[in-house]
Write a protein that holds these residues in place. Sequence first.
Motif, PDB file in Angstrom:
ATOM      1  N   GLU A  50      52.882  11.265  61.397  1.00  0.00           N
ATOM      2  CA  GLU A  50      53.840  12.343  61.194  1.00  0.00           C
ATOM      3  C   GLU A  50      55.215  11.883  61.644  1.00  0.00           C
ATOM      4  N   LEU A  51      56.194  12.172  60.841  1.00  0.00           N
ATOM      5  CA  LEU A  51      57.592  11.928  61.162  1.00  0.00           C
ATOM      6  C   LEU A  51      58.129  13.226  61.748  1.00  0.00           C
ATOM      7  N   LEU A  52      58.682  13.194  62.959  1.00  0.00           N
ATOM      8  CA  LEU A  52      59.201  14.386  63.618  1.00  0.00           C
ATOM      9  C   LEU A  52      60.664  14.577  63.258  1.00  0.00           C
ATOM     10  N   VAL A  53      60.979  15.726  62.679  1.00  0.00           N
ATOM     11  CA  VAL A  53      62.326  16.007  62.192  1.00  0.00           C
ATOM     12  C   VAL A  53      62.791  17.346  62.761  1.00  0.00           C
ATOM     13  N   PRO A  54      63.817  17.343  63.645  1.00  0.00           N
ATOM     14  CA  PRO A  54      64.362  18.617  64.129  1.00  0.00           C
ATOM     15  C   PRO A  54      65.311  19.222  63.090  1.00  0.00           C
ATOM     16  N   LEU A  55      65.072  20.485  62.732  1.00  0.00           N
ATOM     17  CA  LEU A  55      65.932  21.176  61.764  1.00  0.00           C
ATOM     18  C   LEU A  55      66.480  22.452  62.403  1.00  0.00           C
ATOM     19  N   PRO A  56      67.800  22.683  62.295  1.00  0.00           N
ATOM     20  CA  PRO A  56      68.388  23.880  62.891  1.00  0.00           C
ATOM     21  C   PRO A  56      67.765  25.142  62.309  1.00  0.00           C
ATOM     22  N   GLY A  57      67.440  26.064  63.194  1.00  0.00           N
ATOM     23  CA  GLY A  57      66.875  27.332  62.761  1.00  0.00           C
ATOM     24  C   GLY A  57      65.382  27.276  62.489  1.00  0.00           C
ATOM     25  N   LEU A  58      64.845  26.099  62.326  1.00  0.00           N
ATOM     26  CA  LEU A  58      63.408  25.961  62.049  1.00  0.00           C
ATOM     27  C   LEU A  58      62.679  25.235  63.171  1.00  0.00           C
ATOM     28  N   GLY A  59      63.419  24.622  64.077  1.00  0.00           N
ATOM     29  CA  GLY A  59      62.788  23.849  65.144  1.00  0.00           C
ATOM     30  C   GLY A  59      62.373  22.480  64.642  1.00  0.00           C
ATOM     31  N   GLU A  60      61.402  21.900  65.308  1.00  0.00           N
ATOM     32  CA  GLU A  60      60.930  20.568  64.945  1.00  0.00           C
ATOM     33  C   GLU A  60      59.874  20.685  63.845  1.00  0.00           C
ATOM     34  N   VAL A  61      60.081  19.935  62.783  1.00  0.00           N
ATOM     35  CA  VAL A  61      59.162  19.936  61.646  1.00  0.00           C
ATOM     36  C   VAL A  61      58.406  18.610  61.648  1.00  0.00           C
ATOM     37  N   ASP A  62      57.083  18.687  61.490  1.00  0.00           N
ATOM     38  CA  ASP A  62      56.255  17.491  61.385  1.00  0.00           C
ATOM     39  C   ASP A  62      56.052  17.192  59.911  1.00  0.00           C
ATOM     40  N   LEU A  63      56.550  16.044  59.468  1.00  0.00           N
ATOM     41  CA  LEU A  63      56.383  15.647  58.079  1.00  0.00           C
ATOM     42  C   LEU A  63      55.294  14.576  58.004  1.00  0.00           C
ATOM     43  N   PRO A  64      54.118  14.917  57.497  1.00  0.00           N
ATOM     44  CA  PRO A  64      53.060  13.912  57.399  1.00  0.00           C
ATOM     45  C   PRO A  64      53.402  12.862  56.354  1.00  0.00           C
ATOM     46  N   PHE A  65      52.872  11.654  56.557  1.00  0.00           N
ATOM     47  CA  PHE A  65      53.012  10.607  55.563  1.00  0.00           C
ATOM     48  C   PHE A  65      51.714   9.815  55.481  1.00  0.00           C
ATOM     49  N   HIS A  66      51.535   9.175  54.333  1.00  0.00           N
ATOM     50  CA  HIS A  66      50.391   8.284  54.106  1.00  0.00           C
ATOM     51  C   HIS A  66      50.899   7.159  53.214  1.00  0.00           C
ATOM     52  N   SER A  67      50.739   5.934  53.682  1.00  0.00           N
ATOM     53  CA  SER A  67      51.174   4.769  52.913  1.00  0.00           C
ATOM     54  C   SER A  67      50.059   3.739  52.903  1.00  0.00           C
ATOM     55  N   ALA A  68      49.888   3.079  51.764  1.00  0.00           N
ATOM     56  CA  ALA A  68      48.941   1.973  51.660  1.00  0.00           C
ATOM     57  C   ALA A  68      49.644   0.709  52.128  1.00  0.00           C
TER      58      ALA A  68
END
Length: 155
Positions: A50-68
Amino acid sequence: MIVEATQDFTLPWTGNDAAALSFVRDPARALARVRFLRDLRADAGGVRGELLVPLPGLGEVDLPFHSALTPTPDGATLNPQPISGERAWVEVAGQARLDGSALHFAFQFRAHLATPDAQGWGGAAFEKMIRAAAARTLDRVARELPSGIAQAARE
């Protein structure tokens, strides 16, 4: 909404070629010190986390990823794999290669963010704010990547 960022960099390598290839082909080791990654796992099925991305008004968003992960004669590549059932996720692509006494890295991030329908000026302004915040965050993530990989390489 899609937001993109890239990062290319070179790190000196003082070890032998076999150790360099082993390092770039082991993402759990190479990315272990990157602060904005969480739950990093690497196995025969690829690299996930998961890539952790802080966004104003939404808090920290976890963006999952999958790469071969695909070994190449001079390094390895990361090829993004689709993720379904998520409102937000990120494609992580990358190339790492040994060239003499240096390791060259090139990463591409492409965040997919589902936002509410922009209705009227307020919705459009909210979407613009989220896009700008996500772009700034991905750029910061890309800028911090070299120091995390360099720290892992020294260990």
